[in-house]
Design a protein around this motif. Structure first.
Motif, PDB file in Angstrom:
ATOM      1  N   PRO A  10      -9.457 -58.569  95.219  1.00 13.72           N
ATOM      2  CA  PRO A  10      -9.184 -58.736  93.791  1.00 13.72           C
ATOM      3  C   PRO A  10      -8.092 -57.774  93.327  1.00 13.72           C
ATOM      4  O   PRO A  10      -8.059 -56.612  93.742  1.00 13.72           O
ATOM      5  N   LEU A  11      -7.198 -58.290  92.489  1.00 11.61           N
ATOM      6  CA  LEU A  11      -6.170 -57.441  91.904  1.00 11.61           C
ATOM      7  C   LEU A  11      -6.857 -56.346  91.094  1.00 11.61           C
ATOM      8  O   LEU A  11      -7.904 -56.569  90.498  1.00 11.61           O
ATOM      9  N   GLY A  12      -6.269 -55.156  91.103  1.00  4.87           N
ATOM     10  CA  GLY A  12      -6.870 -54.010  90.432  1.00  4.87           C
ATOM     11  C   GLY A  12      -7.697 -53.139  91.367  1.00  4.87           C
ATOM     12  O   GLY A  12      -8.070 -52.029  90.999  1.00  4.87           O
ATOM     13  N   PHE A  13      -7.993 -53.636  92.565  1.00  6.87           N
ATOM     14  CA  PHE A  13      -8.741 -52.876  93.572  1.00  6.87           C
ATOM     15  C   PHE A  13      -8.071 -51.516  93.771  1.00  6.87           C
ATOM     16  O   PHE A  13      -6.861 -51.423  93.927  1.00  6.87           O
ATOM     17  N   LYS A  14      -8.851 -50.452  93.762  1.00  7.62           N
ATOM     18  CA  LYS A  14      -8.347 -49.084  93.951  1.00  7.62           C
ATOM     19  C   LYS A  14      -8.227 -48.803  95.445  1.00  7.62           C
ATOM     20  O   LYS A  14      -9.197 -48.960  96.188  1.00  7.62           O
ATOM     21  N   ALA A  15      -7.052 -48.378  95.878  1.00 10.17           N
ATOM     22  CA  ALA A  15      -6.819 -48.125  97.299  1.00 10.17           C
ATOM     23  C   ALA A  15      -7.716 -46.994  97.802  1.00 10.17           C
ATOM     24  O   ALA A  15      -7.698 -45.898  97.235  1.00 10.17           O
ATOM     25  N   PRO A  16      -8.482 -47.236  98.845  1.00  8.09           N
ATOM     26  CA  PRO A  16      -9.278 -46.161  99.431  1.00  8.09           C
ATOM     27  C   PRO A  16      -8.362 -45.130 100.103  1.00  8.09           C
ATOM     28  O   PRO A  16      -7.383 -45.493 100.757  1.00  8.09           O
ATOM     29  N   PHE A 126      -0.477 -55.013 101.268  1.00  2.81           N
ATOM     30  CA  PHE A 126      -1.156 -54.582 100.048  1.00  2.81           C
ATOM     31  C   PHE A 126      -0.192 -53.697  99.258  1.00  2.81           C
ATOM     32  O   PHE A 126       0.188 -52.623  99.735  1.00  2.81           O
ATOM     33  N   LEU A 127       0.198 -54.125  98.064  1.00  4.60           N
ATOM     34  CA  LEU A 127       1.095 -53.353  97.211  1.00  4.60           C
ATOM     35  C   LEU A 127       0.296 -52.749  96.065  1.00  4.60           C
ATOM     36  O   LEU A 127      -0.408 -53.473  95.345  1.00  4.60           O
ATOM     37  N   TYR A 136      -0.450 -56.579  94.299  1.00  6.03           N
ATOM     38  CA  TYR A 136      -0.031 -57.715  95.117  1.00  6.03           C
ATOM     39  C   TYR A 136      -0.716 -57.606  96.465  1.00  6.03           C
ATOM     40  O   TYR A 136      -0.790 -56.545  97.066  1.00  6.03           O
ATOM     41  N   ARG A 137      -1.194 -58.746  96.934  1.00  4.36           N
ATOM     42  CA  ARG A 137      -1.699 -58.877  98.295  1.00  4.36           C
ATOM     43  C   ARG A 137      -1.349 -60.282  98.705  1.00  4.36           C
ATOM     44  O   ARG A 137      -1.500 -61.236  97.961  1.00  4.36           O
ATOM     45  N   GLY A 138      -0.772 -60.362  99.878  1.00  3.75           N
ATOM     46  CA  GLY A 138      -0.357 -61.691 100.303  1.00  3.75           C
ATOM     47  C   GLY A 138       0.732 -61.641 101.340  1.00  3.75           C
ATOM     48  O   GLY A 138       0.906 -60.655 102.048  1.00  3.75           O
ATOM     49  N   CYS A 139       1.489 -62.720 101.387  1.00  4.10           N
ATOM     50  CA  CYS A 139       2.459 -62.896 102.459  1.00  4.10           C
ATOM     51  C   CYS A 139       3.795 -62.222 102.156  1.00  4.10           C
ATOM     52  O   CYS A 139       4.148 -61.953 101.012  1.00  4.10           O
ATOM     53  N   PHE A 140       4.522 -61.986 103.213  1.00  2.00           N
ATOM     54  CA  PHE A 140       5.877 -61.446 103.158  1.00  2.00           C
ATOM     55  C   PHE A 140       6.805 -62.508 102.579  1.00  2.00           C
ATOM     56  O   PHE A 140       7.573 -62.258 101.670  1.00  2.00           O
ATOM     57  N   SER A 170       3.412 -61.881  89.231  1.00  2.00           N
ATOM     58  CA  SER A 170       2.773 -63.189  89.260  1.00  2.00           C
ATOM     59  C   SER A 170       1.402 -63.105  89.913  1.00  2.00           C
ATOM     60  O   SER A 170       1.241 -62.482  90.966  1.00  2.00           O
ATOM     61  N   LYS A 171       0.437 -63.737  89.295  1.00  2.00           N
ATOM     62  CA  LYS A 171      -0.916 -63.789  89.868  1.00  2.00           C
ATOM     63  C   LYS A 171      -1.017 -64.901  90.914  1.00  2.00           C
ATOM     64  O   LYS A 171      -2.002 -64.984  91.642  1.00  2.00           O
ATOM     65  N   GLU A 172       0.017 -65.740  90.985  1.00  2.00           N
ATOM     66  CA  GLU A 172       0.052 -66.773  92.027  1.00  2.00           C
ATOM     67  C   GLU A 172       0.577 -66.115  93.304  1.00  2.00           C
ATOM     68  O   GLU A 172       1.776 -65.921  93.470  1.00  2.00           O
ATOM     69  N   GLN A 173      -0.352 -65.730  94.159  1.00  2.00           N
ATOM     70  CA  GLN A 173      -0.031 -65.029  95.388  1.00  2.00           C
ATOM     71  C   GLN A 173      -0.666 -65.775  96.553  1.00  2.00           C
ATOM     72  O   GLN A 173      -1.780 -66.270  96.442  1.00  2.00           O
ATOM     73  N   PHE A 174       0.064 -65.846  97.646  1.00  2.00           N
ATOM     74  CA  PHE A 174      -0.366 -66.634  98.795  1.00  2.00           C
ATOM     75  C   PHE A 174      -0.783 -65.714  99.934  1.00  2.00           C
ATOM     76  O   PHE A 174      -0.124 -64.706 100.188  1.00  2.00           O
TER      77      PHE A 174
END
Length: 184
Positions: A10-16, A126-127, A136-140, A170-174
């Motif tokens: 989920p977007l907003g996830f805090k990086a461990p 993971f950005l 952002y999480r997704g493809c290059f 964009s929330k549209e992430q693949f």
């Protein structure tokens, strides 16, 4: 090779946070120290995966370009080296030096960090923003080995550019796609 998609945290996830050995210099390095003032890109990758190899040169170039703009990249390999010796720390070091990585290449032997990020494949991007919240999480990009689509990094570039400009991403992430992480 088992083609695997990323889990799309989920977007907003805090990086461990983590402390992992850098295969080039042997030092333990943490997210807290390595994060960039403009944002942080964490990528789970490895040496042998054809999906990583396919985009590696463009990825190395992208990481160097955005480092000058305040985005620090951190690469982590979590693969089981007993079953995949091409991903061992000594071979990771050789690759990092050969390709002149501008970012640390860390080894997650216990695989705890991959699990804490819910990483599933290589590459898995993971950005995080300045507060290390996932944006952002997704493809290059849409290029894959054999599909003849040019390697541009446009999906990741667009997200980084938006982050740096303070614009909505964009929330549209693949999902990213690649080899599954080789679990112990």
């Amino acid at each position: 090779m088992a083609l695997t998609k990323s889990n799309m945290l989920p977007l907003g996830f805090k990086a461990p946070n983590f402390s992992l050995p850098n295969v080039v210099n042997g030092n333990f390095e943490s997210l807290e120290v390595l994060k960039g003032h403009g944002g942080t890109l964490v990528v789970f990758m490895c040496n042998h995966c054809p999906y990583v190899i396919h985009l590696l040169d463009e990825f190395v170039s992208l990481a160097a370009e955005y480092k000058t703009k305040g985005i620090n990249t951190i690469a982590i390999s979590s693969n089981n080296v007993n079953t995949h010796p091409a991903d061992s720390p000594d071979k990771m070091k050789k690759l990092a030096l050969k390709k002149n990585f501008s970012f640390p290449y860390l080894y997650d032997q216990s695989q705890e960090i991959a699990k804490s990020y819910d990483a599933t494949c290589t590459p898995d991007f993971f950005l995080f923003d300045q507060e290390i919240n996932l944006v952002y999480r997704g493809c290059f990009d849409q290029s894959r080995p054999g599909n003849n689509t040019p390697i541009t990094g446009n999906h990741l570039r667009n997200a980084i550019d938006s982050l740096l400009l303070g614009e909505p991403i964009s929330k549209e992430q693949f999902p990213s796609m690649g080899c599954n992480i080789k679990w112990i």
